[in-house]
Design an enzyme around this catalytic site. Sequence first.
Site, PDB file in Angstrom:
ATOM      1  N   HIS A 277       0.919  -1.306  -0.429  1.00  0.00           N
ATOM      2  CA  HIS A 277       0.114   0.024   0.097  1.00  0.00           C
ATOM      3  C   HIS A 277       0.571   1.228  -0.577  1.00  0.00           C
ATOM      4  CE1 HIS A 277      -3.181   2.462   1.148  1.00  0.00           C
ATOM      5  NE2 HIS A 277      -2.677   3.704   2.106  1.00  0.00           N
ATOM      6  N   GLU A 278       1.922   1.150   0.912  1.00  0.00           N
ATOM      7  CA  GLU A 278       2.582   2.716   1.081  1.00  0.00           C
ATOM      8  C   GLU A 278       3.721   3.105  -0.530  1.00  0.00           C
ATOM      9  OE1 GLU A 278       2.223   4.675   3.239  1.00  0.00           O
ATOM     10  OE2 GLU A 278       0.880   3.383   4.157  1.00  0.00           O
ATOM     11  N   HIS A 281       1.999   4.417  -3.380  1.00  0.00           N
ATOM     12  CA  HIS A 281       2.182   6.131  -3.127  1.00  0.00           C
ATOM     13  C   HIS A 281       3.295   6.813  -3.766  1.00  0.00           C
ATOM     14  CE1 HIS A 281      -1.232   6.810  -0.327  1.00  0.00           C
ATOM     15  NE2 HIS A 281      -1.636   5.949   0.453  1.00  0.00           N
ATOM     16  N   GLU A 357      -5.853   7.420  -0.904  1.00  0.00           N
ATOM     17  CA  GLU A 357      -5.498   5.872   0.170  1.00  0.00           C
ATOM     18  C   GLU A 357      -5.890   5.328  -0.870  1.00  0.00           C
ATOM     19  OE1 GLU A 357      -3.664   5.265   2.231  1.00  0.00           O
ATOM     20  OE2 GLU A 357      -3.062   7.532   2.682  1.00  0.00           O
TER      21      GLU A 357
END
Length: 419
Positions: A277-278, A281, A357
Amino acid sequence: MRKLIGWAAIAFLAYTVFMCVYLFYLSDTSIPAQLKGSSVDPATFMTPRELLLSEEFSQIKNLLFFIAIPYKWLILILILCFGFSRKFSTWAAAISSKSFIQTAIYVFWFSFLTFILFFPLDFLGYEVSKRYRITTQTFQDWMKDQMTTFWLNYGLMLVIVFVVYILIRKFEKRWWLYAWLLSIPFTIFLTFIRPVIIDPLYNDFYPLKNKELETKILALAKEANIPAEHVYEVNMSEKTNSLNAYVTGIGSNSRIVLWDTTLNKLKEDEILFIMGHEMGHYVMKHIYFGVGGYLLLSLIGLYITRHLVVWIFRRGKDTLRIKDFTDISSLPLLLLVFSILSFAASPLTNAVSRFQEHKADEYAIEMIGNKQAAVSSFQKLTKAGLSQVNPPKLVKIFRYSHPTILERIDFIEKYEDGG
């Protein structure tokens, strides 16, 4: 002056009563009937006591959030109307004729007074988190962080205020534009140095001890073209029981960071999902879009601030005890207007952040391909932070920079069926 203070106090009290009624009695945080018993339902992964505590803690923290913003505005109004700002400016001028020294003296006393007036609310937030065992930090360590923040903010504010008032005095009509132009390299510089200079002021960072896990994370980073040679862990367990991980910085200062609480409470596949997920970004350049969006909004905000401050100054300079718009005593008015505009823009900025997100969640699912790990990681994040799965609408609009846990888990559960 008395009318302004009176109406400001009445408005603050009325607003506080409304938020109490809304958060504690009117808002619906229940799970939709069709999702009862599913992985979204907190009753399936939290004990009855955890459910009760999460509801209580979330209500109190949300209330403190909504009170803190207008309380800050009230403080700025009182500093103006009671003449504190003018007095600080007069003291500074009496001590030195040099503009930078005057600014340093004024900013110190202004920062100190606002710190003292806001401290009770900050301390209440700390005590609430401590009571519900979210915060593990001792009062001494918490105060150390508070003082670090005070001096860091003082240094940054000193530079910004000094430059802004030079521009105001030299370019009365276009100072806002030149201030914005200077903010571009300043913002990029702060974003670049934060991982290596600012963050270590609060925590100790060191290479990830679990080398097997680090190898797997770096393999994901290589797949995502992230220029990282190490994964760092940070000793957040000394401060909190919450979980987190992030990829921060730009260019050569990019860092992959895991909280040790995350390492201690999540399984390996759950950690890999969080890291995916990070990394999403980073791959989708959300940090650059974030900086760009901030600069665009700050341009609009500075333009509106300039015109509103001039309008307010012409009609209320005596009430607000401001010597002159170009004098530093007008600083609380500038901050008041800009803060109100920032709060007004928060629904938009939060909506954009929630979209980013969501896209990072989607990227992580595609990269890791482990739906169950994604669901369980969000469930554990909820338990660790005593978060509401389905928060009130106003809380989501004004406070949530991430989709709600309900939205995130529901999306993951449906993803294999077409997303």
